[in-house]
Enzyme design. Structure first.
Site, PDB file in Angstrom:
ATOM      1  N   HIS A  33      51.590 115.481  37.968  1.00 12.53           N
ATOM      2  CA  HIS A  33      51.871 115.980  36.625  1.00 12.53           C
ATOM      3  C   HIS A  33      52.786 117.193  36.689  1.00 12.53           C
ATOM      4  CE1 HIS A  33      51.343 117.243  32.483  1.00 12.53           C
ATOM      5  NE2 HIS A  33      51.018 115.985  32.271  1.00 12.53           N
ATOM      6  N   ASP A  80      47.510 108.394  32.564  1.00 20.81           N
ATOM      7  CA  ASP A  80      47.921 106.988  32.538  1.00 20.81           C
ATOM      8  C   ASP A  80      47.155 106.080  33.499  1.00 20.81           C
ATOM      9  OD1 ASP A  80      49.799 107.007  30.499  1.00 20.81           O
ATOM     10  OD2 ASP A  80      51.407 107.691  31.812  1.00 20.81           O
TER      11      ASP A  80
HETATM   12  C1  LIG Z   1      51.231 110.813  30.126  1.00 25.03           C
HETATM   13  C2  LIG Z   1      52.275 111.209  31.059  1.00 25.03           C
HETATM   14  O1  LIG Z   1      53.445 111.168  30.771  1.00 25.03           O
HETATM   15  S1  LIG Z   1      51.748 111.773  32.563  1.00 25.03           S
HETATM   16  C3  LIG Z   1      53.083 111.456  33.667  1.00 25.03           C
HETATM   17  C4  LIG Z   1      53.250 109.982  33.909  1.00 25.03           C
HETATM   18  N1  LIG Z   1      54.224 109.727  34.959  1.00 25.03           N
HETATM   19  C5  LIG Z   1      53.872 109.227  36.154  1.00 25.03           C
HETATM   20  O2  LIG Z   1      52.726 108.939  36.438  1.00 25.03           O
HETATM   21  C6  LIG Z   1      55.000 108.990  37.115  1.00 25.03           C
HETATM   22  C7  LIG Z   1      54.655 109.447  38.527  1.00 25.03           C
HETATM   23  N2  LIG Z   1      54.637 110.882  38.630  1.00 25.03           N
HETATM   24  C8  LIG Z   1      55.798 111.600  38.716  1.00 25.03           C
HETATM   25  O3  LIG Z   1      56.890 111.049  38.803  1.00 25.03           O
HETATM   26  C9  LIG Z   1      55.713 113.114  38.713  1.00 25.03           C
HETATM   27  O4  LIG Z   1      54.470 113.535  39.215  1.00 25.03           O
HETATM   28  C10 LIG Z   1      55.932 113.699  37.305  1.00 25.03           C
HETATM   29  C11 LIG Z   1      57.220 113.139  36.684  1.00 25.03           C
HETATM   30  C12 LIG Z   1      54.772 113.345  36.374  1.00 25.03           C
HETATM   31  C13 LIG Z   1      56.020 115.209  37.433  1.00 25.03           C
HETATM   32  O5  LIG Z   1      57.159 115.499  38.178  1.00 25.03           O
HETATM   33  P1  LIG Z   1      57.393 116.937  38.853  1.00 25.03           P
HETATM   34  O6  LIG Z   1      56.996 118.016  37.923  1.00 25.03           O
HETATM   35  O7  LIG Z   1      58.781 116.929  39.359  1.00 25.03           O
HETATM   36  O8  LIG Z   1      56.340 116.874  40.064  1.00 25.03           O
HETATM   37  P2  LIG Z   1      55.999 117.979  41.139  1.00 25.03           P
HETATM   38  O9  LIG Z   1      56.985 119.092  41.116  1.00 25.03           O
HETATM   39  O10 LIG Z   1      54.559 118.311  40.982  1.00 25.03           O
HETATM   40  O11 LIG Z   1      56.163 117.166  42.508  1.00 25.03           O
HETATM   41  C14 LIG Z   1      55.788 117.754  43.725  1.00 25.03           C
HETATM   42  C15 LIG Z   1      56.013 116.795  44.855  1.00 25.03           C
HETATM   43  O12 LIG Z   1      55.091 115.704  44.773  1.00 25.03           O
HETATM   44  C16 LIG Z   1      55.794 114.470  44.750  1.00 25.03           C
HETATM   45  N3  LIG Z   1      55.167 113.600  43.778  1.00 25.03           N
HETATM   46  C17 LIG Z   1      54.841 113.933  42.517  1.00 25.03           C
HETATM   47  N4  LIG Z   1      54.300 112.866  41.907  1.00 25.03           N
HETATM   48  C18 LIG Z   1      54.292 111.859  42.808  1.00 25.03           C
HETATM   49  C19 LIG Z   1      53.861 110.529  42.744  1.00 25.03           C
HETATM   50  N5  LIG Z   1      53.347 110.025  41.629  1.00 25.03           N
HETATM   51  N6  LIG Z   1      53.992 109.762  43.847  1.00 25.03           N
HETATM   52  C20 LIG Z   1      54.523 110.266  44.968  1.00 25.03           C
HETATM   53  N7  LIG Z   1      54.940 111.544  45.078  1.00 25.03           N
HETATM   54  C21 LIG Z   1      54.837 112.318  44.008  1.00 25.03           C
HETATM   55  C22 LIG Z   1      57.189 114.826  44.266  1.00 25.03           C
HETATM   56  O13 LIG Z   1      58.135 113.860  44.696  1.00 25.03           O
HETATM   57  C23 LIG Z   1      57.401 116.170  44.905  1.00 25.03           C
HETATM   58  O14 LIG Z   1      57.750 115.986  46.258  1.00 25.03           O
HETATM   59  P3  LIG Z   1      58.979 116.811  46.891  1.00 25.03           P
HETATM   60  O15 LIG Z   1      58.591 118.242  46.719  1.00 25.03           O
HETATM   61  O16 LIG Z   1      59.008 116.312  48.288  1.00 25.03           O
HETATM   62  O17 LIG Z   1      60.177 116.411  46.064  1.00 25.03           O
HETATM   63  O1  LIG Z   2      52.996 116.719  29.433  1.00 24.53           O
HETATM   64  C1  LIG Z   2      53.709 115.920  30.076  1.00 24.53           C
HETATM   65  O2  LIG Z   2      54.697 116.269  30.739  1.00 24.53           O
HETATM   66  C2  LIG Z   2      53.397 114.473  30.091  1.00 24.53           C
HETATM   67  C3  LIG Z   2      52.056 114.143  29.552  1.00 24.53           C
HETATM   68  O3  LIG Z   2      51.063 114.207  30.231  1.00 24.53           O
HETATM   69  C4  LIG Z   2      51.938 113.754  28.161  1.00 24.53           C
HETATM   70  O4  LIG Z   2      52.937 113.808  27.420  1.00 24.53           O
HETATM   71  O5  LIG Z   2      50.839 113.378  27.729  1.00 24.53           O
END
Ligand SMILES: CC(=O)SCCNC(=O)CCNC(=O)[C@H](O)C(C)(C)COP(=O)(O)OP(=O)(O)OC[C@H]1O[C@@H](n2cnc3c(N)ncnc32)[C@H](O)[C@@H]1OP(=O)(O)O
Ligand SMILES: O=C([O-])CC(=O)C(=O)O
Length: 373
Positions: A259, A310
């Site tokens: 997240h 999710d």
């Molecule tokens: C309801 C919602 O919208 S909740 C979000 C739903 N989205 C997802 O589930 C998609 C998968 N998750 C992601 O892509 C990301 O975690 C996001 C988009 C939600 C957040 O992105 P960011 O804020 O950039 O994540 P963050 O800075 O915490 O990432 C830290 C590290 O963990 C890794 N990481 C974060 N999430 C994941 C994941 N789901 N799988 C694998 N690696 C991950 C990143 O690649 C990053 O690695 P790096 O430093 O080597 O580049």
């Molecule tokens: O806050 C975010 O970046 C994504 C999320 O979890 C939501 O919109 O529910």
């Protein structure tokens, strides 16, 4: 502990004010207008939370009854909108259907003045389930469904139209919980989209249409479908663990985890996970729920990454027989409350949102004649 926020993606930058919600203030919490989401999910129906978000207070019984009656009366779709929905192909992406549906409604019932904003928000909220189910049932089953049902809640209305029969109590309750969990989340990507659009003094339908486009992506709302498409391939928890280890080794992103703001956990996960477990036992599942739990264990053990809202929504919706491609549209049905409330909040104290960019392009140069290029 709150996450240290910095770097690309405007992370950690305050981009405006809101009185609607707090996200991850203590590392994991989520509140809507000062109420803990866990408390709301335990004690409320979605319509109460929609009233809280859109009107500013938790309704008393009379206000709730009046609000539900109003929303029920707004479920019908105008004929030209039905015609548009009938013309969208079966293999269209359901989020595109929703985007087009709201956009078409904006042509038919244009917001002429901001005095209409509350009513426009209620109308969109009441029709979103009707739009997606009308299109789905027409394109997949060839039936033109009645969208003006007398179901007590939006969650029941959705399941009733999808299946052609009223849902049982358990399914209606899970829909209420799910819609509450997804309703509002501060300055996430889709809400910020809505606010940027609102800041130009645009209309409500344009703001919501833009937000739907932002929610569609797999890094945001689309993750519940992407998670389902991943976990349904695995026949056992051990297979899930092997496959996930491979994905992590290949540095693939695993949808439904991580997240942008929360550092320790997403408070919505524990709630929907509990309901997913109840549904698993209700349908006698011995595969999908254990697979999901193992995924959660592996990601925490290997990467300290936790399930976001999710991940367990995928199995919960699946156990209720909801087609995977309708998962993200349900998110829209709920989040429209947050979007519309943010639009109204932006309008109440507006300045056009217009950040600056750091220029990384060419230095100033003369335009060569066409023969010289
Ligand atoms: C309801 C919602 O919208 S909740 C979000 C739903 N989205 C997802 O589930 C998609 C998968 N998750 C992601 O892509 C990301 O975690 C996001 C988009 C939600 C957040 O992105 P960011 O804020 O950039 O994540 P963050 O800075 O915490 O990432 C830290 C590290 O963990 C890794 N990481 C974060 N999430 C994941 C994941 N789901 N799988 C694998 N690696 C991950 C990143 O690649 C990053 O690695 P790096 O430093 O080597 O580049
Ligand atoms: O806050 C975010 O970046 C994504 C999320 O979890 C939501 O919109 O529910």
């Amino acid at each position: 502990m709150a996450k240290v926020l910095s770097g690309a993606g405007l992370r950690g930058q305050v981009a405006g004010k809101t009185a609607l919600s707090t996200v991850g203030k203590s590392g994991s919490g989520l509140t809507y207008r000062g109420y803990d989401v866990k408390d709301l999910a335990e004690k409320c129906e979605f319509e109460e939370v929609a009233h809280l978000i859109l009107k500013g207070n938790l309704p008393n019984q009379a206000e709730l009854d009046a609000y539900k009656t109003k929303l029920k009366g707004l479920r019908g779709l105008p004929a030209p909108l039905k015609t548009v929905l009938e013309n969208i192909p079966k293999d269209a992406h359901p989020m595109d259907v929703m985007r087009t549906g709201v956009s078409m409604l904006g042509n038919l019932e244009t917001e002429m003045s901001f005095d209409e904003q509350g009513d426009q928000a209620d109308r969109i909220l009441a029709t979103l389930s009707s739009m997606i189910c009308y299109w789905y049932r027409f394109s997949h089953d060839g039936v033109k469904i009645e969208t003006e049902t007398d179901d007590d809640t939006i969650g029941a209305h959705f399941l009733h139209m999808l299946r052609g029969e009223k849902p049982n109590e358990l399914h209606e309750r899970v829909m209420n919980v799910s819609l509450i969990l997804y309703a509002e989340h501060e300055f996430n990507a889709s809400t910020f989209t809505a606010r940027v659009c609102a800041s130009t003094l645009s209309d409500m339908h344009s703001c919501v249409t833009g937000a739907i486009g932002s929610l569609r992506g797999p890094l945001h709302g689309g993750a519940n479908e992407a998670a389902m498409e991943m976990i349904e391939n695995w026949k056992s928890a051990d297979e899930a663990e092997r496959e996930m280890m491979g994905m992590l080794e290949r540095k693939e992103k695993i949808m439904g985890f991580g997240h942008a703001i929360y550092s320790e956990s997403d408070p919505r996960n524990a709630i929907i996970k509990e309901w997913s477990e109840k549904l698993a036992s209700d349908v006698g599942d011995t595969v999908l729920y254990p697979v999901s739990v193992r995924c959660e264990e592996v990601m925490w053990r290997e990467k300290k990454l936790f399930c976001n809202a999710d991940f367990f929504h995928a199995s919960a919706y699946h156990f209720m027989d909801i087609p995977t491609k309708l998962f993200t549209p349900i998110f829209v049905v709920s989040r429209v409350t947050g979007w519309a409330a943010h639009v109204m909040e932006q309008r109440a104290d507006n300045r056009i949102i217009r950040p600056s960019a750091e220029y990384t392009g060419e230095e100033l140069r003369p335009v060569p004649s066409i023969a010289e290029r």
